[in-house]
Design an enzyme around this catalytic site. Structure first.
Site, PDB file in Angstrom:
ATOM      1  CB  THR A 134       3.694   8.426 -13.433  1.00  0.00           C
ATOM      2  OG1 THR A 134       4.064   7.187 -12.840  1.00  0.00           O
ATOM      3  CG2 THR A 134       4.628   8.772 -14.569  1.00  0.00           C
ATOM      4  CD  GLU A 164       6.229   1.757  -6.525  1.00  0.00           C
ATOM      5  OE1 GLU A 164       6.344   2.251  -5.392  1.00  0.00           O
ATOM      6  OE2 GLU A 164       6.838   0.730  -6.885  1.00  0.00           O
ATOM      7  CG  PHE A 165      10.654   2.486 -10.784  1.00  0.00           C
ATOM      8  CD1 PHE A 165      10.770   3.174 -11.987  1.00  0.00           C
ATOM      9  CD2 PHE A 165      11.187   3.056  -9.646  1.00  0.00           C
ATOM     10  CE1 PHE A 165      11.426   4.399 -12.043  1.00  0.00           C
ATOM     11  CE2 PHE A 165      11.838   4.282  -9.686  1.00  0.00           C
ATOM     12  CZ  PHE A 165      11.965   4.961 -10.886  1.00  0.00           C
ATOM     13  CG  LEU A 166       3.953  -1.036  -8.313  1.00  0.00           C
ATOM     14  CD1 LEU A 166       2.904  -1.741  -9.144  1.00  0.00           C
ATOM     15  CD2 LEU A 166       3.454  -0.938  -6.880  1.00  0.00           C
ATOM     16  CE  LYS A 220       6.552   4.878 -13.647  1.00  0.00           C
ATOM     17  NZ  LYS A 220       6.712   3.437 -13.472  1.00  0.00           N
ATOM     18  CG  LEU A 266      14.705  -7.197 -28.206  1.00  0.00           C
ATOM     19  CD1 LEU A 266      14.747  -5.679 -28.345  1.00  0.00           C
ATOM     20  CD2 LEU A 266      16.119  -7.765 -28.362  1.00  0.00           C
ATOM     21  N   GLY A 273       0.425  -1.859 -23.523  1.00  0.00           N
ATOM     22  CA  GLY A 273      -0.816  -1.155 -23.188  1.00  0.00           C
ATOM     23  C   GLY A 273      -0.801  -0.911 -21.701  1.00  0.00           C
ATOM     24  CB  CYS A 276       2.090   2.722 -16.630  1.00  0.00           C
ATOM     25  SG  CYS A 276       1.493   2.699 -14.927  1.00  0.00           S
ATOM     26  NE  ARG A 346      -5.386   1.236 -15.112  1.00  0.00           N
ATOM     27  CZ  ARG A 346      -4.743   1.674 -14.025  1.00  0.00           C
ATOM     28  NH1 ARG A 346      -4.944   2.901 -13.606  1.00  0.00           N
ATOM     29  NH2 ARG A 346      -3.917   0.895 -13.359  1.00  0.00           N
TER      30      ARG A 346
HETATM   31  N1  LIG Z   1      -0.429   0.579 -11.674  1.00  0.00           N
HETATM   32  C1  LIG Z   1       0.885   0.521 -11.792  1.00  0.00           C
HETATM   33  O1  LIG Z   1       1.467  -0.524 -12.116  1.00  0.00           O
HETATM   34  C2  LIG Z   1       1.733   1.758 -11.540  1.00  0.00           C
HETATM   35  C3  LIG Z   1       3.128   1.613 -11.463  1.00  0.00           C
HETATM   36  C4  LIG Z   1       3.900   2.751 -11.246  1.00  0.00           C
HETATM   37  C5  LIG Z   1       3.308   4.000 -11.185  1.00  0.00           C
HETATM   38  N2  LIG Z   1       1.956   4.108 -11.307  1.00  0.00           N
HETATM   39  C6  LIG Z   1       1.362   5.444 -11.205  1.00  0.00           C
HETATM   40  O2  LIG Z   1       0.674   5.509  -9.965  1.00  0.00           O
HETATM   41  C7  LIG Z   1      -0.486   6.320 -10.065  1.00  0.00           C
HETATM   42  C8  LIG Z   1      -1.695   5.516  -9.626  1.00  0.00           C
HETATM   43  O3  LIG Z   1      -1.877   4.451 -10.517  1.00  0.00           O
HETATM   44  P1  LIG Z   1      -2.859   3.229 -10.216  1.00  0.00           P
HETATM   45  O4  LIG Z   1      -2.652   2.258 -11.296  1.00  0.00           O
HETATM   46  O5  LIG Z   1      -2.738   2.816  -8.804  1.00  0.00           O
HETATM   47  O6  LIG Z   1      -4.279   3.983 -10.416  1.00  0.00           O
HETATM   48  P2  LIG Z   1      -5.716   3.524  -9.888  1.00  0.00           P
HETATM   49  O7  LIG Z   1      -6.697   4.204 -10.767  1.00  0.00           O
HETATM   50  O8  LIG Z   1      -5.755   2.046  -9.719  1.00  0.00           O
HETATM   51  O9  LIG Z   1      -5.800   4.154  -8.424  1.00  0.00           O
HETATM   52  C9  LIG Z   1      -5.971   5.513  -8.163  1.00  0.00           C
HETATM   53  C10 LIG Z   1      -6.834   5.646  -6.888  1.00  0.00           C
HETATM   54  O10 LIG Z   1      -6.852   6.994  -6.475  1.00  0.00           O
HETATM   55  C11 LIG Z   1      -8.138   7.269  -5.945  1.00  0.00           C
HETATM   56  N3  LIG Z   1      -8.339   8.727  -5.877  1.00  0.00           N
HETATM   57  C12 LIG Z   1      -8.622   9.584  -6.880  1.00  0.00           C
HETATM   58  N4  LIG Z   1      -8.726  10.859  -6.395  1.00  0.00           N
HETATM   59  C13 LIG Z   1      -8.479  10.776  -5.069  1.00  0.00           C
HETATM   60  C14 LIG Z   1      -8.429  11.750  -4.022  1.00  0.00           C
HETATM   61  N5  LIG Z   1      -8.624  13.033  -4.274  1.00  0.00           N
HETATM   62  N6  LIG Z   1      -8.162  11.316  -2.776  1.00  0.00           N
HETATM   63  C15 LIG Z   1      -7.953  10.009  -2.508  1.00  0.00           C
HETATM   64  N7  LIG Z   1      -7.997   9.047  -3.473  1.00  0.00           N
HETATM   65  C16 LIG Z   1      -8.254   9.430  -4.727  1.00  0.00           C
HETATM   66  C17 LIG Z   1      -9.058   6.555  -6.897  1.00  0.00           C
HETATM   67  O11 LIG Z   1     -10.350   6.352  -6.323  1.00  0.00           O
HETATM   68  C18 LIG Z   1      -8.285   5.230  -7.108  1.00  0.00           C
HETATM   69  O12 LIG Z   1      -8.656   4.259  -6.153  1.00  0.00           O
HETATM   70  C19 LIG Z   1      -0.508   6.810 -11.514  1.00  0.00           C
HETATM   71  O13 LIG Z   1       0.127   8.039 -11.608  1.00  0.00           O
HETATM   72  C20 LIG Z   1       0.294   5.754 -12.245  1.00  0.00           C
HETATM   73  O14 LIG Z   1       0.855   6.239 -13.434  1.00  0.00           O
HETATM   74  C21 LIG Z   1       1.160   3.020 -11.455  1.00  0.00           C
END
Ligand SMILES: NC(=O)c1ccc[n+]([C@@H]2O[C@H](COP(=O)([O-])OP(=O)(O)OC[C@H]3O[C@@H](n4cnc5c(N)ncnc54)[C@H](O)[C@@H]3O)[C@@H](O)[C@H]2O)c1
Length: 449
Positions: A134, A164-166, A220, A266, A273, A276, A346
């Site tokens: 995001t 991604e919307f998971l 997103k 709602l 929290g 995201c 987080r």
């Molecule tokens: N967690 C969710 O439910 C969710 C849903 C939709 C979108 N997102 C978005 O997806 C993205 C990732 O979220 P997340 O929750 O998976 O984060 P996360 O912190 O769990 O995972 C991020 C990963 O990226 C790795 N990383 C960092 N720098 C790197 C690099 N240079 N090369 C390779 N790997 C590297 C980190 O070590 C970590 O394992 C964010 O932008 C978040 O907003 C997350």
């Protein structure tokens, strides 16, 4: 063993997933299960080692079983090498974190920039780099320039955005059967590559919205802003209910019957929290201000403010039940994760409340079915226990902070037998007040008389 998925669809592109956290690990595993050859990449060598040995480094229902299946198929591997990724992949998914910057509302783009910049150095042929993280609107355009400057293949490399919307807790289903796919692309070729990279999902009839890069980035943050607004809307009504003696729970029920409004998101309570919603709405306001349209989303500041006030008000309710002074009060905190079915802490409202209570002099003991290890590491100052009943023993006040199913099922008589005082704050409107009051508990919830 004959590898049916691969033999039936020999043209499937080879995928890499850069960043194997909550989003990336799930995406890599699910794509391998769907029949793709997938290489997962992360800078965290211990994470790569755990995933390679079949261990999911976080709590996500159903994912460990699918990881085992994917590894067994031989289609999924993990590495720390972006050079290997560049060599291997036809389509590269960028799934690294975009947390809030220290001291600012802006998103910290260092991980995305470094992952894409480093990957680009190893791109020697026509490939598609697909952002899933995001990001602030405009990122894909900026990265396109970066990639073309750095990649040996130059303008043979294209950028696309596939937000991604998971939802954590439902991540497998949301990846395998999403509500929709959004493809932000700059060419028909990129669209074709994305359709090939999601062929089994598209074939299920999943709606696909094909649009430009900018709109895909915006979808997103617009979706998360809407969800956050809906939660804060009902929590704003809870504030009014508190001042008037009305019952926000009944109010929400009545609104939910209106099809135009709907009952999802709602639910009054302690608010949102996680990794995201909070940082996404803040990054959106920051970016909108940079673009000169800050006023258009200024209401998101209030959405954030309402949400934060819920945490403070929950602490107030515990204090009120404790007789006005928290010093030395034993508080049982049920929940640490930012939501049930996750170990993600987080920006978790639960831990924010627990640590504020502790700082105000209470002796807090926390239990969470999945997030205890993460909570212990982040908040060593708090006490912890092995079960809800364990932390409730001799408690002066119990406070429910994450609505895990097992907390909803607690028998108020059984818990009543171990506490020092039968007083409970239901921070999530997860319990049946009549049942708890009938068992002799003083029951309080935000916005309920
Ligand atoms: N967690 C969710 O439910 C969710 C849903 C939709 C979108 N997102 C978005 O997806 C993205 C990732 O979220 P997340 O929750 O998976 O984060 P996360 O912190 O769990 O995972 C991020 C990963 O990226 C790795 N990383 C960092 N720098 C790197 C690099 N240079 N090369 C390779 N790997 C590297 C980190 O070590 C970590 O394992 C964010 O932008 C978040 O907003 C997350």
């Amino acid at each position: 063993m004959v590898d049916t998925a691969r033999t039936q669809q020999p043209a499937l592109p080879r995928l890499t997933v850069i960043g194997t956290g909550y989003l990336g690990a799930t995406h890599a595993v699910c794509m391998a299960v769907l029949g793709y050859e997938v290489l997962g990449v992360d800078v965290d060598a211990s994470k790569i080692e755990r995933l390679s040995s079949g261990e999911v480094p976080f709590f996500e229902p159903g994912l460990p079983e699918l990881l085992a299946k994917a590894l067994e198929s031989g289609r999924l591997r993990f590495t720390t090498s972006l050079a290997e990724a560049g060599e291997f992949g036809d389509v590269h998914f960028i799934c690294v974190g975009t947390p809030q910057q220290q001291g600012s509302y802006a998103a910290d783009m260092t991980y995305v920039d470094s992952a894409v910049g480093e990957l680009a150095r190893h791109l020697h042929r026509r490939t598609l780099v697909v952002g899933k993280s995001t990001v602030p609107v405009g990122t894909a355009a900026r990265l396109t320039e970066l990639v073309r400057r750095v990649a040996p293949a130059g303008d043979q490399v294209e950028l696309a955005w596939n937000p991604e919307f998971l939802r954590e807790g439902y991540a497998v289903d949301d990846t395998m059967s999403p509500d929709r796919l959004v493809f932000g692309v700059a060419s028909e070729w990129a669209e074709g590559q994305l359709r090939a990279a999601f062929a089994p999902v598209v074939a299920q009839g999943t709606p696909v919205v094909v649009t430009d890069l900018t709109t895909a980035e915006l979808v997103k943050v617009a979706a998360n802003s809407f969800l956050a607004t809906k939660i804060s809307y009902i929590n704003a009504m809870a504030e009014v209910c508190e001042a008037t003696g009305a019952d926000v729970h009944d109010l929400a029920d009545a609104l939910a019957y209106d099809n135009r409004i709907g009952g999802r998101f709602l639910k009054p309570g302690l608010g949102f929290g996680g990794g995201c919603l909070p940082k996404d709405i803040r990054a959106f306001t920051h970016r909108a201000e940079e673009l000169g349209v800050g006023q258009a989303v200024a209401f998101l500041r209030e959405v954030d403010g309402i949400n934060r006030r819920r945490r403070a008000r929950t602490v107030d309710l515990v204090r009120e039940l404790a007789g006005g002074d928290l010093s030395g009060m034993r508080v049982a905190a049920l929940g640490a994760a930012f939501k049930p079915n996750s170990d993600d802490i987080r920006d978790a409202p639960a831990l924010d409340v627990a640590s504020t209570l502790q700082a105000a002099g209470a002796k807090v003991r926390v239990f969470d079915p999945a997030a205890l290890d993460n909570a212990r590491r982040a908040h060593p100052e708090l006490g912890y226990g092995d079960s809800a009943l364990d932390v409730a023993r001799d408690a002066d006040v119990v406070v429910l902070l994450t609505e895990w199913a097992e907390f909803r099922e607690i028998d108020p008589h059984v818990m009543g037998a171990v506490v020092a005082h039968r007083r409970i704050v239901d921070g999530r409107h997860a319990l049946e007040p009549k049942q708890w009051r009938a068992a002799g508990w003083e029951y309080r919830a935000l916005g309920r008389p």
